[in-house]
Write an enzyme that holds these catalytic residues in place. Structure first.
Site, PDB file in Angstrom:
ATOM      1  N   ARG A   1      43.262  26.412  11.032  1.00 29.89           N
ATOM      2  CA  ARG A   1      43.470  27.261   9.855  1.00 29.89           C
ATOM      3  C   ARG A   1      43.743  26.356   8.681  1.00 29.89           C
ATOM      4  O   ARG A   1      44.795  25.725   8.575  1.00 29.89           O
ATOM      5  CB  ARG A   1      44.647  28.208  10.105  1.00 29.89           C
ATOM      6  CG  ARG A   1      44.982  29.131   8.923  1.00 29.89           C
ATOM      7  CD  ARG A   1      43.907  30.162   8.713  1.00 29.89           C
ATOM      8  NE  ARG A   1      44.367  31.220   7.818  1.00 29.89           N
ATOM      9  CZ  ARG A   1      43.716  31.604   6.726  1.00 29.89           C
ATOM     10  NH1 ARG A   1      42.591  30.986   6.383  1.00 29.89           N
ATOM     11  NH2 ARG A   1      44.165  32.598   5.993  1.00 29.89           N
ATOM     12  N   GLY A   2      42.785  26.277   7.758  1.00 27.70           N
ATOM     13  CA  GLY A   2      42.868  25.327   6.659  1.00 27.70           C
ATOM     14  C   GLY A   2      44.132  25.427   5.844  1.00 27.70           C
ATOM     15  O   GLY A   2      44.742  24.415   5.481  1.00 27.70           O
ATOM     16  N   GLU A   3      44.563  26.635   5.534  1.00 26.55           N
ATOM     17  CA  GLU A   3      45.742  26.814   4.694  1.00 26.55           C
ATOM     18  C   GLU A   3      47.006  26.276   5.358  1.00 26.55           C
ATOM     19  O   GLU A   3      47.957  25.912   4.672  1.00 26.55           O
ATOM     20  CB  GLU A   3      45.918  28.298   4.359  1.00 26.55           C
ATOM     21  CG  GLU A   3      44.805  28.868   3.481  1.00 26.55           C
ATOM     22  CD  GLU A   3      45.029  30.344   3.186  1.00 26.55           C
ATOM     23  OE1 GLU A   3      46.109  30.868   3.536  1.00 26.55           O
ATOM     24  OE2 GLU A   3      44.121  30.973   2.615  1.00 26.55           O
ATOM     25  N   ASP A   4      47.018  26.239   6.690  1.00 30.08           N
ATOM     26  CA  ASP A   4      48.208  25.775   7.415  1.00 30.08           C
ATOM     27  C   ASP A   4      48.247  24.271   7.598  1.00 30.08           C
ATOM     28  O   ASP A   4      49.302  23.636   7.415  1.00 30.08           O
ATOM     29  CB  ASP A   4      48.272  26.437   8.795  1.00 30.08           C
ATOM     30  CG  ASP A   4      48.636  27.906   8.727  1.00 30.08           C
ATOM     31  OD1 ASP A   4      49.047  28.371   7.656  1.00 30.08           O
ATOM     32  OD2 ASP A   4      48.495  28.582   9.757  1.00 30.08           O
ATOM     33  N   THR A   5      47.109  23.672   7.998  1.00 33.38           N
ATOM     34  CA  THR A   5      47.169  22.281   8.481  1.00 33.38           C
ATOM     35  C   THR A   5      46.102  21.356   7.917  1.00 33.38           C
ATOM     36  O   THR A   5      46.062  20.182   8.284  1.00 33.38           O
ATOM     37  CB  THR A   5      47.047  22.255  10.019  1.00 33.38           C
ATOM     38  OG1 THR A   5      45.744  22.736  10.403  1.00 33.38           O
ATOM     39  CG2 THR A   5      48.118  23.110  10.687  1.00 33.38           C
ATOM     40  N   ARG A   6      45.239  21.848   7.035  1.00 33.20           N
ATOM     41  CA  ARG A   6      44.125  21.004   6.567  1.00 33.20           C
ATOM     42  C   ARG A   6      44.607  19.711   5.936  1.00 33.20           C
ATOM     43  O   ARG A   6      44.012  18.644   6.156  1.00 33.20           O
ATOM     44  CB  ARG A   6      43.256  21.768   5.557  1.00 33.20           C
ATOM     45  CG  ARG A   6      42.071  20.936   5.055  1.00 33.20           C
ATOM     46  CD  ARG A   6      41.286  21.650   3.968  1.00 33.20           C
ATOM     47  NE  ARG A   6      40.689  22.876   4.448  1.00 33.20           N
ATOM     48  CZ  ARG A   6      39.535  22.934   5.113  1.00 33.20           C
ATOM     49  NH1 ARG A   6      38.889  21.816   5.387  1.00 33.20           N
ATOM     50  NH2 ARG A   6      39.045  24.086   5.500  1.00 33.20           N
TER      51      ARG A   6
ATOM     52  N   GLY B   1      32.467  32.043   3.764  1.00 28.59           N
ATOM     53  CA  GLY B   1      31.915  33.310   3.316  1.00 28.59           C
ATOM     54  C   GLY B   1      32.467  34.429   4.164  1.00 28.59           C
ATOM     55  O   GLY B   1      33.380  34.245   4.962  1.00 28.59           O
TER      56      GLY B   1
ATOM     57  N   GLU C   1      35.277  31.477  15.551  1.00 26.77           N
ATOM     58  CA  GLU C   1      35.165  30.128  16.102  1.00 26.77           C
ATOM     59  C   GLU C   1      35.722  30.077  17.515  1.00 26.77           C
ATOM     60  O   GLU C   1      35.090  29.554  18.437  1.00 26.77           O
ATOM     61  CB  GLU C   1      35.932  29.132  15.233  1.00 26.77           C
ATOM     62  CG  GLU C   1      35.256  28.717  13.956  1.00 26.77           C
ATOM     63  CD  GLU C   1      36.085  27.685  13.203  1.00 26.77           C
ATOM     64  OE1 GLU C   1      35.670  27.324  12.086  1.00 26.77           O
ATOM     65  OE2 GLU C   1      37.130  27.242  13.710  1.00 26.77           O
TER      66      GLU C   1
END
Length: 315
Positions: free
Chosen positions: A28-33, A60, A94
């Site tokens: 999850r990009g917002e959490d751990t990117r 998208g 995913e």
């Protein structure tokens, strides 16, 4: 012991997948990117592990086919479960695809539970349950996908992985990348000519005979006259599936070694392959047989005997 034999006349079939990546990273990009996942990715690349991370793909409403294809083309997937992982339908898609590849292709799946409880994922409790009911109401708005998503979460939550809740992240990352390097990179790839016609159909037939989803011991024989490519097929199949085993060995010219009273050398090679080196020494064939049996106990192993014409030699 289950036994079967695969003949050389195989039907044509669709091409099997080819692995372009060692690892697919789901997160999850917002959490751990910009913290944990970025550090993990950097260390994987530093160790020479070819890793797919979706930095270049635009998000998208629907998951892109290119991303699903990247999952299929990966030997393994690392899923970083974080607090808001299920807030993303993209992440859930995913994960569902990853679990399908685990079942169909025996893809290795390694979950990381980053400040979340694995049991919450298995049972969809807390934030992992709210998304399906109150927060985003997946149950109502995505009825056609919910069962698939829930099943994927349950399956992934039951896989042994890393539970990171305290301590230095650098230490956890070092441990994770070491395990991945040992399991994925340290398998021997045998030489096979490129662009050989018909290899994928042979691979599909032998894969079905091996029944890799079973925990039984399987023996598959490739039979035929000399010079028709039995060894080449065996090498190709070995390269495609060996990464999925705890230990592997490809023993060549077994008949010749037997004639030359050189079976102890092959036993030494097999034992060293099973134990990851160590230069094991066997004094005689009988001691070697016992040592090999003990080393294989409770382990998922792939052993290929090339050029063998007497089943007694296997004993």
């Amino acid at each position: 012991m289950a036994s079967t034999s695969a003949q050389m006349a195989f039907d044509s079939s669709p091409s099997m997948r080819r692995c372009l990546y060692d690892v697919f990273l789901s997160f999850r990009g917002e959490d751990t990117r910009h913290n944990f996942t970025d550090h993990l990715y950097t260390d994987l690349v530093r160790r020479g592990i070819t890793t797919f991370k979706d930095n270049k793909l635009k998000r998208g409403e629907e998951i892109q086919p290119k991303l699903l294809k990247a999952i299929e083309e990966s030997r393994s997937s690392i899923v970083v479960f974080s607090q808001n992982y299920v807030d993303s339908r993209w992440c859930l898609e995913e994960l569902a695809k990853i679990m399908e590849c685990r079942k169909e292709y025996k893809q290795i799946v390694l979950p990381i539970f980053y400040h979340v409880d694995p049991s919450d994922i298995r049972k969809q409790r807390g934030s992992f349950g709210e998304a399906f009911t109150t927060k985003y109401d997946y149950e109502e708005n995505w009825k056609d996908k919910v069962e698939r998503w829930r099943e994927a979460l349950t399956q992934a939550g039951n896989i042994s992985g890393w539970h990171i809740k305290e301590g230095y992240e650098s230490k956890h990352i070092k441990e994770i990348t070491t395990v991945i390097a040992n399991r994925i990179l340290n398998f021997k790839s045998l030489f096979v000519e490129d662009n050989l016609v018909g290899m994928d159909s042979h691979f599909q037939k032998l894969s079905s005979e091996l029944r890799m989803e079973s925990n039984d011991v399987r023996m598959v024989g490739i039979c035929g006259i000399g010079g028709i490519g039995k060894t080449t097929i065996a090498r190709y199949v070995y390269n495609q599936i060996s990464w999925g085993f705890e230990c592997c060995s490809f023993l060549e010219n077994v008949v010749e070694a037997h004639k030359n009273k050189d079976l102890v050398r092959l036993q030494n090679q097999l034992l060293n392959d099973m134990l990851g080196g160590g230069n094991q020494k066997i004094s005689n064939v009988f001691d070697g047989a016992n040592m090999i049996k003990n080393s294989l106990r409770f382990r998922k192993a792939l052993i290929v005997f090339d050029d063998i014409d007497d089943m007694d030699l296997l004993e």
